[in-house]
Scaffold this motif. Structure first.
Motif, PDB file in Angstrom:
ATOM      1  N   LEU A  89       0.770  -1.056  -0.139  1.00  0.00           N
ATOM      2  CA  LEU A  89       0.226   0.329   0.274  1.00  0.00           C
ATOM      3  C   LEU A  89       1.066   1.485  -0.136  1.00  0.00           C
ATOM      4  CD1 LEU A  89      -2.563  -0.879   2.649  1.00  0.00           C
ATOM      5  CD2 LEU A  89      -2.771  -0.531  -0.085  1.00  0.00           C
ATOM      6  N   HIS A 111      -2.413   6.235  -0.265  1.00  0.00           N
ATOM      7  CA  HIS A 111      -2.999   5.280  -0.225  1.00  0.00           C
ATOM      8  C   HIS A 111      -3.625   5.551   1.192  1.00  0.00           C
ATOM      9  CE1 HIS A 111      -3.037   3.303  -3.911  1.00  0.00           C
ATOM     10  NE2 HIS A 111      -1.806   2.505  -4.206  1.00  0.00           N
ATOM     11  N   PRO A 114      -6.455   3.321   2.895  1.00  0.00           N
ATOM     12  CA  PRO A 114      -6.293   1.859   3.321  1.00  0.00           C
ATOM     13  C   PRO A 114      -5.646   1.262   4.192  1.00  0.00           C
ATOM     14  CG  PRO A 114      -6.593   2.371   1.015  1.00  0.00           C
ATOM     15  CD  PRO A 114      -6.317   3.417   0.919  1.00  0.00           C
ATOM     16  N   ASN A 115      -4.356   2.455   4.434  1.00  0.00           N
ATOM     17  CA  ASN A 115      -2.749   1.895   5.279  1.00  0.00           C
ATOM     18  C   ASN A 115      -4.078   2.473   6.840  1.00  0.00           C
ATOM     19  OD1 ASN A 115      -0.681   1.004   4.436  1.00  0.00           O
ATOM     20  ND2 ASN A 115      -1.177   3.121   3.233  1.00  0.00           N
ATOM     21  N   LYS A 117      -6.754   1.769   8.234  1.00  0.00           N
ATOM     22  CA  LYS A 117      -7.819   1.042   8.074  1.00  0.00           C
ATOM     23  C   LYS A 117      -7.132  -0.352   8.506  1.00  0.00           C
ATOM     24  CE  LYS A 117     -11.224  -1.904   6.678  1.00  0.00           C
ATOM     25  NZ  LYS A 117     -12.201  -2.451   5.111  1.00  0.00           N
ATOM     26  N   LEU A 118      -5.654  -0.350   8.074  1.00  0.00           N
ATOM     27  CA  LEU A 118      -4.450  -1.831   8.002  1.00  0.00           C
ATOM     28  C   LEU A 118      -4.025  -1.316   9.898  1.00  0.00           C
ATOM     29  CD1 LEU A 118      -3.437  -4.241   7.242  1.00  0.00           C
ATOM     30  CD2 LEU A 118      -1.863  -3.167   6.353  1.00  0.00           C
ATOM     31  N   VAL A 217     -13.959   6.106   8.034  1.00  0.00           N
ATOM     32  CA  VAL A 217     -12.306   5.157   8.663  1.00  0.00           C
ATOM     33  C   VAL A 217     -12.416   4.090  10.172  1.00  0.00           C
ATOM     34  CG1 VAL A 217     -10.164   4.050   8.435  1.00  0.00           C
ATOM     35  CG2 VAL A 217     -11.206   5.124   6.271  1.00  0.00           C
TER      36      VAL A 217
END
Length: 424
Positions: A89, A111, A114-115, A117-118, A217
């Motif tokens: 990512l 990104h 998404p990062n 969220k991870l 998020v």
């Protein structure tokens, strides 16, 4: 709905809100390509004894457990390699544990959501089993052993043990090989449940971000924390140091030395105390001080010489150290200089102009933090954990007087609370 505070003289803002009991702070950096997130638990290596029933009963856990837990948080239940996923990512991820916090962070130029969220999934999805805990023990034991030949680290631990009688801050953040092998998966789960509650954590975000998007998020990936009944153990540490002198044999070509002082907290403003203490150290032992300039010229010290002060809510230390072929001479020189200042009633009156210069330099250094998303994130987190307002920093520097510094000097330096460590 959040609130916004402004630091007008450098045109900076901080947005504060709470989402599902997690405190969230966002520092917008319009036009920056890089973004940064740091998620922190108010849980450090010294928090080995605590209560989860409001202080009715306490339990002590093995030294190094907070650092061990930091390692295990990166292991996902589904076996996913979280480091690889962050890399895919476009992010760089890492973590650290110190005496008072455990932080997980990433930086990226793409990104971000998404990062984020991870990161939230990783921290809030523990995977702790008897098998994977046993496997990790050998890895961390090797990490601990790696520092056995590091004179700076060994000297620091020796100095802390010479200063502190009972406070767990005297122990290595990673613990010892024995303490690591004594902990269990059950211990880790109990510590995780106590300290990785969103109510005990803060999230700091920095970059050119959309508030609505990152809030969504967070809402989707953070479950509200249960009410906290967590109480950390308080330690009645004796004022005097354990040992006045200590020698550590390491077969060094050039010996090291550390002059350490256990600092007694007296005020109720930790940030001001830290700033005043830092100014005192710069005036007395900094690279532009009379002590430094005279002794570097006559060869009694070299450019390895350094000094620092660290203050926390329940402990504080000053360390002055370096390398010398005659470490005992330098240690005596440091102590004699401190005593000479105590006899010179005009010493600090003569330092007014030096203090102005130091205050200007410290203000400039603070302003420069805002050029780096990483430094903004780490610095903001450190202040917030201590209940400090990021934007009160400059104002507090401005209002510190030479009288404040003089008072702090006498509070800091006491032979009864000092130690001399030689590493040979």
């Amino acid at each position: 709905m959040g609130t916004i505070k402004e630091l007008k003289f450098i045109d900076e803002k901080i947005y504060e809100t709470e989402i599902n009991t997690l405190k969230v702070y966002y520092i917008p950096k319009k036009g920056f390509t890089k973004s940064y997130a740091i998620l922190t638990s108010d849980y450090g290596s010294k928090d080995v004894e605590f209560s989860v029933d409001g202080g009715v009963s306490f339990r002590k856990y093995p030294d190094g457990i907070a650092h061990f837990l930091e390692h295990k948080v990166f292991e996902m239940p589904d076996g996913e390699n979280v480091f690889n996923r962050f890399t895919e990512l476009g992010a760089s991820v890492n973590a650290f544990t110190n005496n008072h916090q455990t932080s997980y962070y990433f930086s990226t130029t793409d990104h971000f959501l998404p990062n984020l969220k991870l990161l939230l999934k990783m921290v809030f999805t523990p995977h702790l089993t008897d098998e994977n805990v046993e496997k990790e023990k050998g890895i961390i034991a090797e990490e601990i052993k790696m520092y056995d030949d590091h004179p700076g680290f060994r000297g620091y631990i020796e100095a802390m043990k010479a200063l502190y009688h009972i406070h767990p801050v005297k122990e290595d953040i990673a613990g010892s090989v024995n303490s690591i092998y004594s902990l269990t998966a059950k211990d880790l789960i109990e510590c995780y449940e106590a300290f990785y509650n969103p109510r005990n954590m803060i999230l700091v975000l920095v970059g050119d971000l959309d508030i609505t998007e990152f809030e969504e998020v967070i809402k989707e990936n953070v479950e509200p924390g249960l009410p906290l009944t967590l109480v950390k153990k308080e330690y009645l540490e004796p004022e005097e140091s354990v040992k006045k002198e200590s020698v550590l044999e390491m077969n060094l070509q050039v010996p090291n030395y550390i002059y350490g002082v256990k600092v007694r907290r007296t005020g109720n403003d930790l940030l001001k105390d830290t700033l005043v203490g830092s100014m005192a150290m710069k005036l007395i032992f900094g690279s532009t001080s009379r002590f430094y300039e005279e002794n570097i010229q006559n060869g009694r010290i070299n450019d390895s010489f350094s000094s620092e002060i660290s203050l926390e809510e329940d402990h504080g230390e000053v360390f002055i150290g370096g390398e010398s072929r005659d470490p005992e001479m330098v240690l005596n020189l440091i102590e004699e200089y401190i005593e000479s200042i105590k006899k010179d009633k005009e010493f600090f009156r003569k330092m007014e102009s030096d203090l102005k210069r130091i205050k200007k330099a410290m203000t400039g250094k603070f302003v420069n933090i805002f050029n780096s998303v990483d430094r903004i994130g780490v610095s903001t987190t450190g202040l917030l954990l201590h209940g400090e307002d990021l934007f009160s920093y400059v104002e507090k520097i401005k209002n510190i007087s030479i009288n404040d510094v003089e008072i702090k000097f006498y509070e800091i330096f006491s032979k009864d609370r000092s130690t001399k460590v030689t590493i040979k």
